[in-house]
Design a protein around this motif. Structure first.
Motif, PDB file in Angstrom:
ATOM      1  N   GLY A 217       0.813  -1.203   0.000  1.00  0.00           N
ATOM      2  CA  GLY A 217       0.000   0.000   0.000  1.00  0.00           C
ATOM      3  C   GLY A 217       0.846   1.253   0.000  1.00  0.00           C
ATOM      4  N   SER A 218       0.530   2.173   0.922  1.00  0.00           N
ATOM      5  CA  SER A 218       1.246   3.445   1.004  1.00  0.00           C
ATOM      6  C   SER A 218       2.501   3.365   1.859  1.00  0.00           C
ATOM      7  CB  SER A 218       0.311   4.525   1.572  1.00  0.00           C
ATOM      8  OG  SER A 218      -0.106   4.188   2.887  1.00  0.00           O
TER       9      SER A 218
ATOM     10  N   TYR B 126      -4.930  -4.356   5.438  1.00  0.00           N
ATOM     11  CA  TYR B 126      -5.376  -3.446   4.367  1.00  0.00           C
ATOM     12  C   TYR B 126      -4.184  -3.023   3.497  1.00  0.00           C
ATOM     13  CZ  TYR B 126      -6.894   1.023   2.316  1.00  0.00           C
ATOM     14  OH  TYR B 126      -7.161   2.065   1.467  1.00  0.00           O
ATOM     15  N   ASP B 127      -3.083  -2.613   4.138  1.00  0.00           N
ATOM     16  CA  ASP B 127      -1.883  -2.256   3.380  1.00  0.00           C
ATOM     17  C   ASP B 127      -1.428  -3.425   2.506  1.00  0.00           C
ATOM     18  OD1 ASP B 127      -1.815   0.211   4.793  1.00  0.00           O
ATOM     19  OD2 ASP B 127      -0.569  -0.676   6.370  1.00  0.00           O
TER      20      ASP B 127
ATOM     21  N   GLN C  91      -3.628  -4.189  -0.540  1.00  0.00           N
ATOM     22  CA  GLN C  91      -3.346  -3.294  -1.657  1.00  0.00           C
ATOM     23  C   GLN C  91      -2.128  -3.757  -2.447  1.00  0.00           C
ATOM     24  OE1 GLN C  91      -3.234   0.562   0.548  1.00  0.00           O
ATOM     25  NE2 GLN C  91      -4.814   1.164  -0.896  1.00  0.00           N
TER      26      GLN C  91
ATOM     27  N   ARG D 182      -5.154   6.520   6.631  1.00  0.00           N
ATOM     28  CA  ARG D 182      -5.122   5.782   5.383  1.00  0.00           C
ATOM     29  C   ARG D 182      -6.215   6.165   4.386  1.00  0.00           C
ATOM     30  NH1 ARG D 182      -2.479   2.881   9.093  1.00  0.00           N
ATOM     31  NH2 ARG D 182      -0.872   1.419   8.378  1.00  0.00           N
TER      32      ARG D 182
END
Length: 222
Positions: free
Chosen positions: A43-44, A154-155, A158, A198
């Motif tokens: 993710g980010s 979640y990260d 992604q 997020r």
């Protein structure tokens, strides 16, 4: 699902079963990831997916360790050695053997989660232990472990091309425990993502800094 019903003195507790369920759901999802995808960014985050699972495992282990001593520390962390394997990588005490592959990595995650589940089940409710976001009790450490699990999965989803949406009622309970000032009229999963920097919410930009409050809630009588 909004959190309005969870406010005030009727706040449902966060339990060891909640934590166990969150870790098991995360492991089940991550088992679906292609073996070749683990070196991509999560993710980010600035970490790759393998490092992010190690970091999550380390969080769960560290929370269990804080509750472990007969008299848990209130002024600092149990002094395990945390170190990064590369510049910019997460500083962990827990590292998975890469020769064991993704299956071994997820075993490390599951085992670390089980340690925290066991400590939450057996730690007296009056016990307090240090955390940088407020000295907390066993329920608080369970909630912290759940938040770490939900948002880092979640990260990872992604980065691994998976779909992750945890139960709304679980998100509501950890929001009420750790983020009592978060919006209560919005869906709980997007609200948790907003509270952890997020995502945006309508009328609320994405946070650039955030923290939870791990201290026991005054309205819980603790």
């Amino acid at each position: 699902m909004s959190r309005s019903a969870d406010a005030g003195h009727s706040r449902p507790p966060v339990t060891a079963d909640d934590l166990d369920g969150a870790v098991q759901r995360a492991v089940e999802l991550l088992c679906e990831a292609p073996a070749t995808a683990w070196e991509g960014k999560a993710g980010s985050l600035e970490w790759d997916c393998w490092e992010t699972v190690e970091h999550l495992s380390d969080d769960l282990f560290a929370y269990a360790a804080q509750l472990g001593p007969r008299t848990p520390p209130l002024d600092g962390e149990v002094p395990f050695l945390w170190e990064s394997r590369r510049p910019g990588g997460p500083a962990n005490a827990i590292h998975a053997d890469r020769e064991a592959g993704p299956d071994g990595l997820l075993q490390v995650l599951e085992a670390s989660g089980a340690l925290l589940v066991a400590m939450v089940r057996t730690t007296p409710p009056e016990t307090r232990a240090h955390h940088g976001f407020g000295a907390s009790d066993a329920e608080g450490f369970a909630a912290m472990g759940i938040v770490e699990t939900l948002v880092h999965t979640y990260d990872l989803a992604q980065g691994l091309g998976l779909v992750w949406r945890p139960p709304a009622d679980l998100c509501s309970r950890v929001l009420a425990r750790l983020f009592p000032d978060a919006p209560s009229a919005t869906d709980s999963w997007p609200t948790l993502l907003w509270a952890t920097g997020r995502a945006e919410l309508p009328g609320r930009p994405r946070l650039t800094t955030w923290r939870w409050d791990g201290r026991p809630r005054a309205d819980d009588g603790t």
